[in-house]
Design an enzyme around this catalytic site. Structure first.
Site, PDB file in Angstrom:
ATOM      1  N   CYS A  70     -12.229 -33.259 -15.224  1.00  0.00           N
ATOM      2  CA  CYS A  70     -11.457 -32.067 -15.602  1.00  0.00           C
ATOM      3  C   CYS A  70     -12.174 -31.181 -16.619  1.00  0.00           C
ATOM      4  O   CYS A  70     -11.593 -30.235 -17.140  1.00  0.00           O
ATOM      5  CB  CYS A  70     -10.079 -32.466 -16.126  1.00  0.00           C
ATOM      6  SG  CYS A  70     -10.151 -33.474 -17.607  1.00  0.00           S
TER       7      CYS A  70
ATOM      8  N   GLU B 295     -14.532 -39.150 -22.365  1.00  0.00           N
ATOM      9  CA  GLU B 295     -15.252 -37.999 -22.920  1.00  0.00           C
ATOM     10  C   GLU B 295     -16.056 -38.372 -24.161  1.00  0.00           C
ATOM     11  O   GLU B 295     -16.729 -37.528 -24.741  1.00  0.00           O
ATOM     12  CB  GLU B 295     -14.279 -36.857 -23.213  1.00  0.00           C
ATOM     13  CG  GLU B 295     -13.048 -37.240 -23.994  1.00  0.00           C
ATOM     14  CD  GLU B 295     -12.052 -36.087 -24.137  1.00  0.00           C
ATOM     15  OE1 GLU B 295     -12.385 -34.938 -23.814  1.00  0.00           O
ATOM     16  OE2 GLU B 295     -10.926 -36.354 -24.614  1.00  0.00           O
TER      17      GLU B 295
ATOM     18  N   HIS C  62     -13.298 -24.341 -26.841  1.00  0.00           N
ATOM     19  CA  HIS C  62     -11.966 -24.144 -26.262  1.00  0.00           C
ATOM     20  C   HIS C  62     -11.666 -22.664 -26.087  1.00  0.00           C
ATOM     21  O   HIS C  62     -10.901 -22.272 -25.212  1.00  0.00           O
ATOM     22  CB  HIS C  62     -10.898 -24.853 -27.101  1.00  0.00           C
ATOM     23  CG  HIS C  62     -10.880 -26.331 -26.837  1.00  0.00           C
ATOM     24  ND1 HIS C  62     -11.491 -27.239 -27.656  1.00  0.00           N
ATOM     25  CD2 HIS C  62     -10.384 -27.029 -25.787  1.00  0.00           C
ATOM     26  CE1 HIS C  62     -11.352 -28.443 -27.133  1.00  0.00           C
ATOM     27  NE2 HIS C  62     -10.687 -28.351 -26.010  1.00  0.00           N
TER      28      HIS C  62
ATOM     29  N   ASP D  87     -16.538 -32.514 -23.687  1.00  0.00           N
ATOM     30  CA  ASP D  87     -16.799 -33.346 -24.869  1.00  0.00           C
ATOM     31  C   ASP D  87     -17.868 -34.391 -24.595  1.00  0.00           C
ATOM     32  O   ASP D  87     -18.649 -34.728 -25.485  1.00  0.00           O
ATOM     33  CB  ASP D  87     -15.504 -34.016 -25.340  1.00  0.00           C
ATOM     34  CG  ASP D  87     -14.670 -33.057 -26.156  1.00  0.00           C
ATOM     35  OD1 ASP D  87     -15.250 -32.399 -27.049  1.00  0.00           O
ATOM     36  OD2 ASP D  87     -13.469 -32.922 -25.895  1.00  0.00           O
TER      37      ASP D  87
HETATM   38  C1  PEP Z   1     -13.267 -31.984 -21.840  1.00  0.00           C
HETATM   39  O1  PEP Z   1     -13.601 -32.363 -22.963  1.00  0.00           O
HETATM   40  O2  PEP Z   1     -14.061 -31.875 -20.893  1.00  0.00           O
HETATM   41  C2  PEP Z   1     -11.867 -31.609 -21.561  1.00  0.00           C
HETATM   42  C3  PEP Z   1     -11.455 -31.357 -20.349  1.00  0.00           C
HETATM   43  O3  PEP Z   1     -11.030 -31.476 -22.612  1.00  0.00           O
HETATM   44  P1  PEP Z   1     -11.129 -30.270 -23.659  1.00  0.00           P
HETATM   45  O4  PEP Z   1     -12.042 -29.225 -23.094  1.00  0.00           O
HETATM   46  O5  PEP Z   1      -9.757 -29.756 -23.845  1.00  0.00           O
HETATM   47  O6  PEP Z   1     -11.677 -30.926 -24.877  1.00  0.00           O
HETATM   48 MG    MG Z   2     -12.131 -32.940 -24.401  1.00  0.00          MG
END
Ligand code: PEP
Ligand code: MG
Length: 576
Positions: A508, A437, A196, A461
């Site tokens: 996403c 995910e 993150h 994820d």
């Molecule tokens: C992901 O896991 O791809 C996602 C968009 O959520 P995050 O990166 O916040 O875990």
């Molecule tokens: Mg995620």
């Protein structure tokens, strides 16, 4: 002496500036040297922070609630004792006076020295007191900065745009605070590409590199540094020729960006007329400005948990409502997909530390929400209320079982019922979607398409959990591979299954903003991408130059290929 350090570039571009060292993530502290006339003032600031923390602790001790456990008083007394000890209350002042450094730095240096001594003690009880020392120091840091986890600004905010921040590690909560600053770049010794921390770094649109291993040790405060975020290289104390070369490259990079801005209002469609929806990922309401500047057609992922970080308490319903309402209103009727808070793992609430052995596999996201239904309902109410002011969708993270989706939907119904009873308006057509995910959800997608209005693939994820790679761990970052045949076939299958069921599907994760994968995803059938605003125009440019009919056969071949080199060769061909 010139030298280079290599790491993993997580956000492209070139930055040239002066090194500014910040200390370990646990207590990210800036280091700066004070002019002699400010030293006395700095010592007084330190003394004042100690005094305030003492008053705070005494007040706590004097007002212990009757229901508090008996050891609570002993715990406060222990903290008062640690605070009163000259090793914490006097030695940092001496460090300020001899080294002319800022109070936070002096305190951190002294804490590190104390903790090293604790490590040498044989007695288990004494060793455990380490945590108490850290907690007391954190209290003093908070008193010094006025905000938990806050990184004090460098001496002159005007010079921020010339600063390259260098840290051993940074938490996502630290990095999101950089949005208030204008640093030229930041680089860290630890960190994986889709942690993150890296994800937020990309949204800052400044060059950044992780996994440099020894940058924090090798680079000195104020040294001239070039950061090439595209190649993942840091050049320290470069000679004139190298500097001139990189100044030129930096200029060219900026020209390219300026040219791209002309695509802002162009519709994203392929040469053969397939229209694609390009939405933005945001962390905070103010990120909408950048999303709109880059022509986003909606917010595909609002990581709402960032509202819960860098603070002591939790945001109440009204505060959350206001944040969601603002995003919905600022997006002017375009869709805004708000993800319910994905706390846990590398985003612990209230600035805490992850305590499970495998926090990414622990009480995170929807799992955490369901253990605290009241807190979850507070957020759901805030989202529903905000839906009256724009087009809001609710997105549930980390679904693995049908029961989780059922429980989340039941709580949404309960939140709606409460609002109905109170006569509070909300959009009755709010759509509820789920993030795909967790591999289990991807493999058993049928159980989710029946229950949910839309799906969004979280590749960060999905890759972490499918390939068993901790996304925050730089030692396994080289194994992170979006082109792994398992990942490609999972993504293609998810899109196909959702399409067949008539359920809208978006993506996403960071793959959405990776231009080398834009065409492949397009050929897999993806029509809604959501990414950090900084990548939107690059991706749009690729889409505008693509012919979907020509891409499909190559993408199909990629799905049948398991050899890594052949896969890369086919991808090159797809992107040619
Ligand atoms: C992901 O896991 O791809 C996602 C968009 O959520 P995050 O990166 O916040 O875990
Ligand atoms: Mg995620």
């Amino acid at each position: 002496m010139s030298f280079t350090v290599h790491g993993i570039g997580v956000s492209g571009g070139i930055a040239i500036g002066h090194a500014h060292l910040v200390s370990h993530a646990k207590l990210e502290v800036a280091h700066y040297v004070l002019p002699p006339h400010q030293v006395a003032e700095e010592s007084a600031r330190f003394d004042d922070a100690i005094r305030r923390v003492r008053a705070e602790l005494e007040e706590l001790r004097d007002n212990v609630p009757a229901t508090a456990p008996p050891e609570f008083c002993a715990f406060i007394n222990l903290h008062l004792m640690i605070l009163g000890d000259s090793t914490l209350s006097a030695v940092p002042r001496q460090i300020i006076e001899t080294e002319h450094c800022n109070a936070e730095w002096a305190l951190k240096v002294q804490m590190d020295a104390l903790l090293a001594q604790f490590d040498e003690i044989d007695d288990g009880y004494m060793r455990e007191r380490k945590g108490d020392v850290i907690q007391v120091v954190e209290r003093v840091m908070r008193a010094l900065s006025g905000q938990p986890g806050y990184i004090p600004p460098p001496p002159s905010a005007d010079s921020e745009h010339n600063l390259i921040l260098i840290a051993r590690d940074l938490s996502p909560a630290d990095v999101v605070q950089f949005k208030q600053h204008q640093f030229a770049s930041f680089i860290t010794d630890l960190g994986g590409t889709t942690s993150h921390t890296a994800v937020v770094a990309r949204s800052l649109a400044i060059p950044s590199i992780v996994a440099l291993h020894s940058a924090r040790k090798l680079i000195r405060e104020n040294e001239l540094v070039i950061v090439d975020g595209t190649q993942g290289v840091v050049m320290v104390d470069p000679d004139q020729q190298v500097l001139a070369e990189y100044q030129l490259r930096q200029h060219q990079f900026e020209l390219e960006r300026r040219k791209l801005r002309r695509l802002r209002d162009t519709r994203a469609a392929t040469l053969d007329g397939v229209v694609v929806d390009l939405q933005a990922n945001i962390e905070l309401p103010r990120d909408v400005v950048q999303a709109r500047e880059n022509g986003a057609t909606g917010i595909g992922l609002f990581r709402s948990e960032f509202l819960f970080l860098n603070r002591d308490g939790l945001p109440d319903e009204d505060e959350q409502f206001e944040a969601y309402r603002k995003v919905a209103a600022d997006m002017d009727g375009m869709p805004v997909t708000i993800r319910t808070y994905d706390l846990g793992a590398d985003k612990p609430a209230n600035g805490g530390e992850p305590c499970a052995t495998n926090p990414a596999l622990g009480l995170r996201a929807i799992r955490l929400c369901l253990t605290e239904p009241q807190r979850f309902i507070t957020q759901l109410r805030a989202m529903l209320r905000a839906s009256h002011y724009g087009k809001i969708n609710i997105l549930i993270p980390m679904l693995a079982t049908a029961a989780e989706a059922d429980q989340a939907l039941a709580l949404i119904r309960r939140a709606r019922q409460g609002l109905d009873e109170e006569g509070v308006p909300y959009d009755r057509g709010v759509k509820v979607g789920g993030m795909i995910e967790v591999p289990a959800a991807a493999l058993a997608l049928g159980m989710f398409v029946r229950k949910l209005d839309f799906l969004s693939i979280g590749t960060n994820d999905l890759i972490q959990y499918t390939l068993a790679i901790d996304r925050t761990d730089d030692t396994v970052a080289h194994l992170y591979d979006p082109l792994h045949p398992a990942i490609l076939s999972l993504i293609a299958d998810i899109i196909r299954t959702a399409d067949r069921a008539g359920v809208p599907i978006a993506l996403c994760g960071e793959m959405a903003g990776d231009v080398s994968l834009t065409r492949l995803l397009l050929a897999f059938g993806l029509r809604q991408y959501s990414m950090h605003a900084a990548h939107l125009l690059d991706v749009k440019q690729v889409i505008l130059k693509s012919n979907l009919t020509q891409l499909k056969p190559l993408a199909r071949r990629m799905l049948r290929t398991t050899d890594r080199e052949k896969l890369h060769a086919l991808l090159d061909k797809l992107n040619a």
